[in-house]
Design an enzyme around this catalytic site. Structure first.
Site, PDB file in Angstrom:
ATOM      1  N   TYR A 158       0.864  -1.185   0.000  1.00 20.95           N
ATOM      2  CA  TYR A 158       0.000   0.000   0.000  1.00 20.95           C
ATOM      3  C   TYR A 158       0.893   1.225   0.000  1.00 20.95           C
ATOM      4  CZ  TYR A 158      -3.360   3.460   1.801  1.00 20.95           C
ATOM      5  OH  TYR A 158      -4.154   4.569   1.984  1.00 20.95           O
ATOM      6  N   ASP A 176       9.274   2.998  -0.373  1.00 20.42           N
ATOM      7  CA  ASP A 176       8.250   3.615   0.453  1.00 20.42           C
ATOM      8  C   ASP A 176       8.548   3.216   1.895  1.00 20.42           C
ATOM      9  OD1 ASP A 176       6.076   4.485   1.832  1.00 20.42           O
ATOM     10  OD2 ASP A 176       4.585   3.715   0.413  1.00 20.42           O
ATOM     11  N   LYS A 213       4.397   8.847   8.842  1.00 20.68           N
ATOM     12  CA  LYS A 213       4.177   8.230  10.149  1.00 20.68           C
ATOM     13  C   LYS A 213       5.171   8.708  11.226  1.00 20.68           C
ATOM     14  CE  LYS A 213       1.117   4.819   8.369  1.00 20.68           C
ATOM     15  NZ  LYS A 213       1.158   4.100   7.109  1.00 20.68           N
TER      16      LYS A 213
END
Ligand SMILES: *Cc1c(COP(=O)(O)O)cnc(C)c1O
Length: 442
Positions: A147, A242, A270
């Site tokens: 994702y 990522d 994050k």
């Protein structure tokens, strides 16, 4: 059996569903995959969250990995308070942004220059627009089950939220746009070679989670990241890691440090914002200077580099930089992994616990999970039963089989042993419900 959730949360959920789609502002929060209602949170501290009815849970979600120090860490709270008193947003550059970019560069040698944005999604969109702009090519290769945020062209076979919803593609994504994304299985070196053989001259970038976290934790097999690096080099494509989850989590320099493979572009989020909306993408100066205002690749944001978020990020990195933090995270992760394995074995429930550092997943399948097709074989009903039993015991585990659980520095002996004991009992509950459904008359 109905949900354990408290009457206060239930009433809030009902009220929320009238004004917010599904009652939540991000789908996986709705607990649909485990068949219940979400706990509404009223506060949190350290390893603990407090539900709307006052029940306290050990939190293994930790804002989906953002809170590596735990909730409301004093250093972060203080930095944020100090920052917000000086103004919440200027729409003008600040010294703290330079400091954050410098600190990213010190930790990640492949990222001497970076651009701050407000989310992981935006970081990925910026990185891939840059990759396309720099190579003058259109196609992007992604791996099944990974994702990378909510951009149209990346909502193609992309893990937890979507996999759980049984919805490999989102409605509203034009086929022509999804068609610019090529999908290969994770850890499949041959599939990548063959996709490059066929489309090599049109591939701008490969984007990958260097440790997959969004189909549950799937580590890269030896040779996988190296093969991506080699294919990109051979065909003039850019390798995008990522590291929105892995950045600052599995090593100070993220997955690229841990596995020794360099990315051309890296995306962060994050942990970078320490619980505030902040992301970044970055790479070599020559590449990053193709971004506006110096270069032709446009990207902008009103709240980008927000001073409060940057203060939270700087404070987080500062605490993480103390000696021994990564060893501590490793130790706590390993301890939890082992006790989960033992608890499952004792109850006679076959699981596969996969972990890298302080991120881990209990797959309800006996076999190792190397890619999405393996993860997909997990017994979702057993996971849902286990999750419910954990929640009853005040342990807040991610509400999907295909998510990573996160251990933070705030998870102390009390919190960890609570999780371990609850998990043992929850495995026993899974075994029991399997036994009773086996013995039910046909
Ligand atoms: C969470 C996540 C994103 C998206 O970040 P947001 O801040 O939710 O937009 C992108 N990539 C990975 C690997 C993620 O885990």
């Amino acid at each position: 059996m109905s949900r354990v959730s408290d009457p206060v949360s239930r009433a809030l959920f009902e009220r929320a569903r009238r004004v917010i789609p599904g009652g939540v502002n991000s789908p996986v929060r709705a607990f649909r995959a485990v068949g219940g209602e979400p706990v509404f949170v009223r506060s949190a501290s350290g390893a603990w969250i407090e539900g709307a009815d006052g029940r306290r849970y050990v939190d293994l979600v930790c804002s989906w990995g953002a809170l590596i120090l735990g909730h409301a860490h004093p250093a972060v709270v203080e930095a944020v308070e100090r920052a917000v008193r000086r103004g919440s947003s200027y729409g003008a550059p600040t010294e703290a942004e330079i400091e954050l970019a410098e600190r990213i560069g010190w930790r990640m040698p492949s990222v001497p220059m970076s651009r701050l944005v407000s989310s992981g999604t935006e970081a990925v969109m910026g990185a891939l627009r840059l990759a396309r702009g720099a190579t003058s090519r259109d196609l992007v290769v992604k791996t099944e089950g990974c994702y990378h945020g909510g951009a149209d062209y990346l909502l193609v076979r992309s893990g937890s939220g979507l996999a759980t919803a049984g919805q490999p593609d989102s409605a509203g994504v034009p086929a022509a746009i999804a068609g610019t994304t090529l999908v290969v299985p994770y850890n499949d070196v041959e599939a990548v070679a063959s996709v490059f053989e066929r489309h090599g001259e049109r591939i701008a970038a490969v984007i990958v989670e260097p440790v997959a976290g969004n189909m549950g934790v799937v580590p890269p097999e030896p040779g996988w990241l190296e093969a991506l690096r080699a294919q990109c080099d051979r065909h003039g494509a850019l390798l995008v890691f990522d590291e929105v989850i892995t950045g600052f989590r599995i090593a100070p320099g993220g997955a690229q440090q841990r596995f020794g493979v360099r990315a051309d572009l890296t995306t962060l989020g994050k942990i970078l914002g320490g619980g505030f909306p902040l992301g970044a993408y970055g790479g070599a100066q020559q590449l990053m200077e193709r971004v506006a205002p110096v270069g032709p690749v446009y990207q902008a944001g009103t709240l980008s580099g927000n001073p409060v978020a940057v203060a939270a990020g700087l404070a987080t990195l500062e605490v993480l930089g103390a000696p021994g933090t990564y060893e501590e995270l490793e130790r706590k992760g390993a301890r939890l992994e082992q006790s989960l394995r033992e608890g499952a074995a004792r109850a006679g429930v076959e699981v596969c616990v996969q972990r890298v550092g302080s991120m881990l997943t209990v797959f309800f399948t006996p076999d190792p999970v190397r890619r999405w097709s393996d993860a997909d074989r997990s017994d979702r009903a057993a996971f849902a039963r286990w999750h419910r039993a954990l929640l009853e015991r005040e342990v807040y585990w991610p509400p999907s089989q295909f998510e990573a659980a996160f251990v933070s520095l705030a998870h102390d002996e009390t919190a960890l042993s609570r999780v371990e004991q609850a998990a043992c009992e929850a495995f026993a509950a899974v075994a029991e419900s399997r036994a009773s459904s086996d013995s039910r008359p046909a």
